[in-house]
Design a protein around this motif. Structure first.
Motif, short mmCIF file in Angstrom:
data_model
loop_
_atom_site.label_atom_id
_atom_site.label_comp_id
_atom_site.label_asym_id
_atom_site.label_seq_id
_atom_site.Cartn_x
_atom_site.Cartn_y
_atom_site.Cartn_z
N VAL A 265 5.32 57.45 98.35
CA VAL A 265 6.33 57.84 97.27
C VAL A 265 7.77 57.83 98.00
O VAL A 265 8.00 58.11 99.11
CB VAL A 265 5.98 59.40 97.11
N GLU A 266 8.82 57.24 97.04
CA GLU A 266 10.25 56.99 97.27
C GLU A 266 10.73 58.36 96.37
O GLU A 266 10.40 58.04 95.24
CB GLU A 266 10.80 55.67 96.99
N VAL A 267 11.39 59.39 96.70
CA VAL A 267 12.29 60.22 95.71
C VAL A 267 13.69 59.97 95.82
O VAL A 267 14.13 59.60 96.99
CB VAL A 267 11.89 61.55 96.42
N VAL A 268 14.42 59.72 94.78
CA VAL A 268 15.72 59.56 94.51
C VAL A 268 16.40 60.99 94.07
O VAL A 268 15.98 61.37 93.02
CB VAL A 268 16.09 58.59 93.46
N GLU A 269 17.29 61.51 94.96
CA GLU A 269 17.87 62.77 94.87
C GLU A 269 19.43 62.58 94.81
O GLU A 269 19.72 61.94 95.91
CB GLU A 269 17.23 63.89 95.68
N LEU A 270 20.44 63.01 93.97
CA LEU A 270 21.47 63.15 93.91
C LEU A 270 22.04 64.04 94.69
O LEU A 270 23.18 63.77 95.44
CB LEU A 270 22.17 63.22 92.33
N LEU B 143 19.22 59.35 99.00
CA LEU B 143 20.36 60.19 98.54
C LEU B 143 20.98 59.29 97.60
O LEU B 143 21.68 58.24 98.17
CB LEU B 143 20.96 60.80 99.39
N GLY B 144 21.09 59.60 96.48
CA GLY B 144 22.09 58.83 95.43
C GLY B 144 21.82 59.02 93.97
O GLY B 144 20.85 59.96 93.50
N ASP B 145 22.31 58.33 92.90
CA ASP B 145 22.21 58.19 91.66
C ASP B 145 20.96 57.40 91.29
O ASP B 145 20.91 56.46 91.78
CB ASP B 145 23.31 57.73 91.04
N GLY B 146 20.02 58.20 90.48
CA GLY B 146 18.76 57.46 89.97
C GLY B 146 19.15 56.19 89.23
O GLY B 146 18.23 55.27 89.54
N LEU B 147 19.82 56.23 88.32
CA LEU B 147 19.99 55.04 87.58
C LEU B 147 20.71 53.77 88.39
O LEU B 147 20.16 52.77 88.36
CB LEU B 147 21.32 55.51 86.49
N GLU B 148 21.49 54.12 89.41
CA GLU B 148 22.03 53.17 90.18
C GLU B 148 20.89 52.58 91.06
O GLU B 148 20.80 51.39 91.43
CB GLU B 148 23.28 53.52 91.18
N ARG B 149 19.81 53.46 91.54
CA ARG B 149 18.92 53.04 92.33
C ARG B 149 17.90 51.97 91.53
O ARG B 149 17.57 50.89 92.05
CB ARG B 149 17.90 54.11 92.92
N ILE B 150 17.71 52.31 90.48
CA ILE B 150 16.82 51.68 89.55
C ILE B 150 17.59 50.18 89.27
O ILE B 150 16.74 49.11 89.52
CB ILE B 150 16.66 52.38 88.17
N SER B 151 18.97 50.19 89.15
CA SER B 151 19.80 48.88 88.79
C SER B 151 19.59 48.27 90.03
O SER B 151 19.52 46.69 90.07
CB SER B 151 20.99 49.24 88.29
N SER B 152 19.78 48.76 91.29
CA SER B 152 19.65 47.86 92.38
C SER B 152 18.50 47.42 92.78
O SER B 152 18.37 46.21 93.18
CB SER B 152 20.15 49.01 93.48
N LEU B 153 17.40 48.26 92.55
CA LEU B 153 15.96 47.68 92.67
C LEU B 153 15.56 46.33 91.73
O LEU B 153 15.30 45.23 91.99
CB LEU B 153 15.03 48.62 92.44
#
Length: 693
Positions: A513-518, A542-552
């Motif tokens: 599991v990877e959790v993204v938390e702002l 740690l960071g913005d969830g939308l930015e993480r998805i865009s980065s992936l």
């Protein structure tokens, strides 16, 4: 025939008042309250022997009544020649020493420091709108000049904000003490044609030397305990609150409103902090209510305020229907307040709640107090802090109505929303708790295990939507023989207390599991208070969830079997409180689709009160994902959308749920030094109400 001014400016017009008094004739115009209502506060501040200037006397009977009880040094002035002539004629025989003079209150002929008191009944209100307040300031300047040291300006006013602000600022600048009395209508006196707004009496006292710091006080009634305010804005805020309460009180005492849930907050008189929130729930028209069941008070147990039954309109209606009273007041207690016992709470509330009784209820009728289990519940705050992103928060332990202990994270900007919740168990008795009883049971005894001896039960998910999300993994074939050693990768946006990702890590074999938390503060709270333990299979970004998805998506190469959105919307003005609107825009959903593996599943916790907005969200999701299942959560607004990357056979998918649930249930396990801990979840139960969208 209109007797009241059509516009605020008319209050200050000489011509208006001349016309008014000619129309009114001999009838006294006591719309600010008569002597009987005002005498308590007037006698408190004006002595019988005082020399009193009555500013803008009009044809009020107040001066005559004061004269009749011994006030013989009254000088009455008014700008209207008509009213002065009329009042002198009316009193020349019975009250020969009561004089009325035609004098402009902004430029009086009297010497400095020649009066002990100045009495103003509505004149300040009349003048304040003229010349942008300049006329009223000149009048107040004259009052200040003619009063002796220790003298008082006593002004009866409806306390329009601009009027009070003008007067308070004037006298604070002079270094005078300022006190406001709020005179509520007596209980049982409300009539349809009476004013809803309360009358205030402003009392300003002149000192020989200006006060170094403002003295600003508010009292309720003639002899209420003064509450000190540090600045004028606080005093004005208190005035607005009393006005709003008076309007609500009048509304409730003259009508019933079954379709609305009116509420008000009662504050501690000493600290000004919220102490009780009262919500009014009337029975629907036509309901068969026993005649004695006019009115009742229901005390919500501490820690249960966020339960559906007490915090949602639907739940409160159900509670009221069950109690079967004509009007039910639902009372919630606030954090950081001490409450001794049920008897003390009843004694404290009894004088207040009678103001909210339904119309026509006899004043001597007994009002029952209702509760769950007969006690106040239990709550213990264990931590408090501040997040730069979400504001103040607290972590608290509470006893649920099922008798179990729970730990909650609550952001104080929205105290009705529990951000995260976990069940607690005694550290050496982790295995002694059984599956949560969905039905309400009698609360456990008041004895509570000390916090140091409690730990979070990671196998128990307090949120039903988390249980549905976990159960959704069965649709990937987790637990089947052919997928026995196949890893499952999960990307979760939104950590909260970490209960959901910790459950996945602890009980789903081969899950990573990877959790993204702002918010980094939320991560620290989850680790310190909610048993969240990141490791090689459970990581946090740690960071913005939308930015993480865009980065992936941009990087490519890494795909997830499951992507979960469980993130709330901080903007409470929208009809969708979960997720934020940006998370369900079509371009974002397309990126989610691209980051999923071929067998991938997107899970969305959707909380949307607006049916039109919900329809729009579903249309966007359908435009990206070919097959969608949904599961509504009972007694909540939440629903979970399960969105498949691949198209599924609608005729086959629902019948396949039962064996899939059985396989997944059998594979849940716990790898730990505490083998007695186990998952408390019924996979089949969570899947049985799924529908195809």
């Amino acid at each position: 025939m209109s007797l009241l001014p059509r516009t605020a400016e008319e209050f200050s017009s000489t011509e208006y008042w001349d016309r008014f008094f000619k129309k009114r004739g001999d009838r006294a115009f006591e719309w600010y309250g008569d002597y009987n209502k005002l005498c308590g506060v007037l006698h408190k501040y004006i002595k019988v022997q005082d020399k009193v200037l009555v500013v803008g006397c009009g044809n009020s009977e107040l001066s005559e009544q004061l004269y009749d009880v011994g006030y013989r040094q009254l000088t009455n002035i008014d700008i209207s020649e008509t009213v002065v002539a009329h009042m002198n004629q009316r009193n020349e025989e019975r009250r020969p020493d009561l004089s009325f003079q035609r004098v402009d209150a902004t430029q009086t002929p009297y010497e400095d420091a020649s009066f002990q008191a100045a009495l103003d009944k509505g004149t300040l209100d009349a003048m304040a709108s003229a010349e942008q307040g300049a006329l009223a300031r000149r009048m107040l300047g004259e009052v200040s000049r003619v009063l002796k040291v220790g003298g008082r300006y006593v002004c009866v006013t409806l306390a329009q904000e601009s009027v009070v602000k003008l007067a308070v600022e004037h006298f604070v600048q002079l270094g005078w003490a300022v006190r406001l009395h709020c005179l509520q209508e007596e209980r049982g006196k409300e009539e349809e044609d009476t004013f809803a707004l309360p009358v205030f009496v402003l009392v300003c006292t002149k000192f020989r030397q200006p006060m170094p710091a403002p003295i600003l006080e508010m009292c309720v009634g003639d002899d209420g305990v003064p509450v000190r305010h540090a600045q004028a804005s606080e005093l004005l805020s208190a005035v607005r609150e009393y006005q709003a309460y008076s309007v609500l009180r009048k509304r409730l005492r003259t009508s019933t409103e079954p379709g609305s849930s009116l509420s008000l907050t009662l504050c501690d008189a000493r600290t000004g902090l919220p102490r009780y929130t009262l919500t009014v729930q009337d029975c629907p028209p036509g309901a068969k209510v026993p005649r004695p069941n006019q009115f009742a008070i229901f005390i919500v147990p501490r820690g249960s305020e966020t339960a559906w039954l007490y915090c949602s309109p639907e739940g409160r209606r159900q509670l009221a229907a069950s109690a079967n009273f004509r009007r039910l007041i639902i009372v919630s207690m606030h954090r950081n307040q001490e409450y001794t016992d049920m008897q003390a709470v009843q004694s404290e509330l009894s004088p207040v709640v009678m103001d909210l009784a339904p119309p026509g209820m006899p004043t001597n009728q007994q009002v029952p107090f209702l509760s769950v289990g007969g006690d106040l519940g239990w709550r213990e705050e264990v931590s408090r802090g501040v997040s730069q992103l979400s504001g103040d928060y607290c972590v608290e332990n509470v006893r649920g109505e099922d008798g179990e202990l729970y730990r909650r994270l609550v952001f104080l900007s929205n105290i009705t929303l529990v951000q995260s919740e976990s069940r607690l168990v005694s550290s050496n008795a982790a295995s002694s708790h059984k599956k949560k009883n969905k039905k309400k049971s009698k609360a456990a005894s008041a004895a509570v295990t000390p916090s140091a001896c409690l730990s979070v039960d990671s196998g128990f998910l307090c949120c039903a939507h988390h249980e549905v999300m976990v159960a959704g993994l069965s649709m990937l074939g987790v637990g089947t023989q052919q997928n026995k050693d196949v890893p499952v990768s999960v990307l979760l946006v939104g950590l909260g207390g970490g209960g959901l990702p910790q459950f996945l890590r602890d009980f789903v074999p081969n899950a990573t599991v990877e959790v993204v938390e702002l918010d980094p503060v939320v991560l620290e709270v989850a680790k310190e208070w909610f048993g969240f333990r990141p490791d090689e299979r459970l990581s946090v970004t740690l960071g913005d969830g939308l930015e993480r998805i865009s980065s992936l998506e941009k990087e490519g190469g890494r795909l997830f079997d499951v992507i979960m959105f469980d993130v709330d919307n901080k903007d409470s003005s929208l009809g969708m409180s979960c997720p934020p609107a940006a998370f369900v825009e079509t371009p974002v959903l397309q990126k989610v689709f691209n980051v999923l593996s071929p067998r991938g599943l997107f899970m969305l916790n959707l909380v949307c009160r607006d049916p039109i907005l919900r329809k729009t969200v579903l249309e966007r999701v359908r435009s990206v994902f070919p097959t969608i299942l949904s599961r509504k959560i009972a007694e909540e607004i939440n629903e979970v959308l399960l969105c498949f990357r691949e198209e599924k056979d609608a005729a086959h998918i629902l019948p396949s749920l039962s064996p899939a649930a059985k396989n997944f249930q059998s594979t849940l396990s716990y790898e730990s030094t505490e083998p007695k801990r186990r998952p408390h979840i019924d996979i089949a139960e969570m899947l049985k109400d799924l529908v195809i969208e």
